[in-house]
Design a protein around this motif. Structure first.
Motif, PDB file in Angstrom:
ATOM      1  N   PHE A  13       0.908  -1.070  -0.043  1.00  0.00           N
ATOM      2  CA  PHE A  13      -0.039  -0.100  -0.159  1.00  0.00           C
ATOM      3  C   PHE A  13       0.705   1.112  -0.034  1.00  0.00           C
ATOM      4  N   PRO A  14       0.445   2.222  -0.434  1.00  0.00           N
ATOM      5  CA  PRO A  14       1.105   3.526  -0.395  1.00  0.00           C
ATOM      6  C   PRO A  14       1.276   4.240   0.800  1.00  0.00           C
ATOM      7  N   CYS A  15       2.448   5.129   1.230  1.00  0.00           N
ATOM      8  CA  CYS A  15       2.575   5.801   2.411  1.00  0.00           C
ATOM      9  C   CYS A  15       1.922   6.952   2.282  1.00  0.00           C
ATOM     10  N   TYR A  16       0.742   7.064   3.121  1.00  0.00           N
ATOM     11  CA  TYR A  16       0.145   8.310   3.267  1.00  0.00           C
ATOM     12  C   TYR A  16       0.640   9.487   3.866  1.00  0.00           C
ATOM     13  N   PHE A  17       1.455   9.192   4.535  1.00  0.00           N
ATOM     14  CA  PHE A  17       2.543  10.255   5.452  1.00  0.00           C
ATOM     15  C   PHE A  17       3.193  10.873   4.304  1.00  0.00           C
ATOM     16  N   TYR A  18       4.025  10.055   3.421  1.00  0.00           N
ATOM     17  CA  TYR A  18       4.772  10.684   2.232  1.00  0.00           C
ATOM     18  C   TYR A  18       4.036  11.617   1.454  1.00  0.00           C
ATOM     19  N   GLN A  19       2.754  10.908   1.085  1.00  0.00           N
ATOM     20  CA  GLN A  19       2.033  11.428  -0.007  1.00  0.00           C
ATOM     21  C   GLN A  19       1.264  13.039   0.503  1.00  0.00           C
ATOM     22  N   THR A  20       1.243  12.928   1.895  1.00  0.00           N
ATOM     23  CA  THR A  20       0.699  14.260   2.566  1.00  0.00           C
ATOM     24  C   THR A  20       1.830  15.113   2.669  1.00  0.00           C
ATOM     25  N   THR A  21       3.037  14.697   3.166  1.00  0.00           N
ATOM     26  CA  THR A  21       4.113  15.831   3.632  1.00  0.00           C
ATOM     27  C   THR A  21       5.286  15.759   2.918  1.00  0.00           C
ATOM     28  N   GLY A  22       5.518  14.637   1.715  1.00  0.00           N
ATOM     29  CA  GLY A  22       6.758  14.650   1.133  1.00  0.00           C
ATOM     30  C   GLY A  22       8.074  14.176   1.701  1.00  0.00           C
ATOM     31  N   PHE A  23       7.704  13.804   3.068  1.00  0.00           N
ATOM     32  CA  PHE A  23       8.850  13.294   3.836  1.00  0.00           C
ATOM     33  C   PHE A  23       8.590  11.822   3.993  1.00  0.00           C
ATOM     34  N   TYR A  24       9.927  11.004   4.098  1.00  0.00           N
ATOM     35  CA  TYR A  24       9.962   9.580   4.446  1.00  0.00           C
ATOM     36  C   TYR A  24       9.421   9.060   5.892  1.00  0.00           C
ATOM     37  N   CYS A  25       8.577   8.418   6.109  1.00  0.00           N
ATOM     38  CA  CYS A  25       8.309   7.896   7.456  1.00  0.00           C
ATOM     39  C   CYS A  25       9.208   6.919   8.006  1.00  0.00           C
ATOM     40  N   LEU A  26       9.339   6.399   9.071  1.00  0.00           N
ATOM     41  CA  LEU A  26      10.097   5.234   9.424  1.00  0.00           C
ATOM     42  C   LEU A  26       9.884   3.986   8.719  1.00  0.00           C
ATOM     43  N   GLY A  27       8.568   3.853   8.132  1.00  0.00           N
ATOM     44  CA  GLY A  27       8.516   2.531   7.441  1.00  0.00           C
ATOM     45  C   GLY A  27       8.555   2.930   5.907  1.00  0.00           C
ATOM     46  N   CYS A  28       8.793   4.049   5.531  1.00  0.00           N
ATOM     47  CA  CYS A  28       8.840   4.211   3.935  1.00  0.00           C
ATOM     48  C   CYS A  28       9.903   3.127   3.286  1.00  0.00           C
ATOM     49  N   GLY A  29       9.537   2.285   2.202  1.00  0.00           N
ATOM     50  CA  GLY A  29      10.501   1.709   1.779  1.00  0.00           C
ATOM     51  C   GLY A  29      10.558   0.039   2.324  1.00  0.00           C
ATOM     52  N   GLY A  30       9.846   0.158   3.452  1.00  0.00           N
ATOM     53  CA  GLY A  30       9.730  -1.215   4.142  1.00  0.00           C
ATOM     54  C   GLY A  30       9.083  -2.615   3.417  1.00  0.00           C
ATOM     55  N   SER A  31       8.109  -2.323   2.431  1.00  0.00           N
ATOM     56  CA  SER A  31       7.640  -3.316   1.478  1.00  0.00           C
ATOM     57  C   SER A  31       8.588  -3.357   0.449  1.00  0.00           C
ATOM     58  N   ARG A  32       9.557  -2.605  -0.145  1.00  0.00           N
ATOM     59  CA  ARG A  32      10.289  -2.857  -1.008  1.00  0.00           C
ATOM     60  C   ARG A  32      11.621  -3.510  -0.358  1.00  0.00           C
ATOM     61  N   ALA A  33      11.758  -3.189   0.706  1.00  0.00           N
ATOM     62  CA  ALA A  33      12.990  -3.839   1.383  1.00  0.00           C
ATOM     63  C   ALA A  33      12.587  -5.309   1.693  1.00  0.00           C
ATOM     64  N   VAL A  34      11.505  -5.487   2.048  1.00  0.00           N
ATOM     65  CA  VAL A  34      11.218  -7.001   2.415  1.00  0.00           C
ATOM     66  C   VAL A  34      11.212  -7.689   0.993  1.00  0.00           C
ATOM     67  N   LEU A  35      10.630  -7.123  -0.111  1.00  0.00           N
ATOM     68  CA  LEU A  35      10.609  -7.840  -1.422  1.00  0.00           C
ATOM     69  C   LEU A  35      11.942  -8.005  -2.003  1.00  0.00           C
ATOM     70  N   ALA A  36      12.986  -7.040  -1.678  1.00  0.00           N
ATOM     71  CA  ALA A  36      14.192  -7.303  -2.207  1.00  0.00           C
ATOM     72  C   ALA A  36      14.881  -8.382  -1.421  1.00  0.00           C
ATOM     73  N   LEU A  37      14.479  -8.411  -0.037  1.00  0.00           N
ATOM     74  CA  LEU A  37      15.229  -9.523   0.625  1.00  0.00           C
ATOM     75  C   LEU A  37      14.495 -10.993   0.281  1.00  0.00           C
ATOM     76  N   MET A  38      13.258 -10.992  -0.132  1.00  0.00           N
ATOM     77  CA  MET A  38      12.717 -12.354  -0.663  1.00  0.00           C
ATOM     78  C   MET A  38      13.365 -12.867  -1.778  1.00  0.00           C
ATOM     79  N   HIS A  39      13.681 -11.642  -2.662  1.00  0.00           N
ATOM     80  CA  HIS A  39      14.506 -12.089  -3.855  1.00  0.00           C
ATOM     81  C   HIS A  39      16.153 -12.398  -3.636  1.00  0.00           C
ATOM     82  N   GLY A  40      16.374 -12.284  -2.321  1.00  0.00           N
ATOM     83  CA  GLY A  40      17.959 -12.478  -1.957  1.00  0.00           C
ATOM     84  C   GLY A  40      19.104 -11.369  -2.167  1.00  0.00           C
ATOM     85  N   ASN A  41      18.317 -10.053  -2.587  1.00  0.00           N
ATOM     86  CA  ASN A  41      19.113  -8.803  -2.742  1.00  0.00           C
ATOM     87  C   ASN A  41      19.212  -8.250  -1.535  1.00  0.00           C
TER      88      ASN A  41
END
Length: 109
Positions: A13-41
């Motif tokens: 799902f998208p980060c509503y904090f980033y969409q609203t403020t333009g700043f990364y929250c603590l979890g921004c990129g977390g799903s991409r990070a877990v996905l990269a980890l699942m692919h072994g990267n």
């Protein structure tokens, strides 16, 4: 189920904090990070969100202990109690991570 959806679709799902403020929250990129980890990267996973990746083993242990307790009806895996100063340190590290990743000289996701 969420892990399978993340693996198949590449996002949850998208980060509503980033969409609203333009700043990364603590979890921004977390799903991409877990996905990269699942692919072994592992390097890409750390680049997307190192905080989430470093917390995954602790989260996995906690969820496993809860699952075993639910199935067996008693606590088999011990969950340590953290003192108050440890939670304060955790909050300070999380705040520092969030602030540092939003500074202009830090690389963007």
């Amino acid at each position: 189920m969420a892990a399978w959806f993340l693996y198949r679709e590449g996002h949850l799902f998208p980060c509503y904090f980033y969409q609203t403020t333009g700043f990364y929250c603590l979890g921004c990129g977390g799903s991409r990070a877990v996905l990269a980890l699942m692919h072994g990267n592992f390097t890409d996973a750390l680049r997307y969100n190192a905080f989430v990746i470093l917390l995954l083993p602790f989260l996995a242990y906690f969820l496993l202990s809860m699952l075993i307790e639910t199935i067996c009806g008693r606590r088999i895996l011990r969950r340590p109690k953290l003192p108050g100063w440890a939670w304060i340190c955790f909050a300070l590290v999380a705040a520092a991570f969030t602030i540092l990743r939003n500074l202009p000289f830090m690389p963007r996701l």
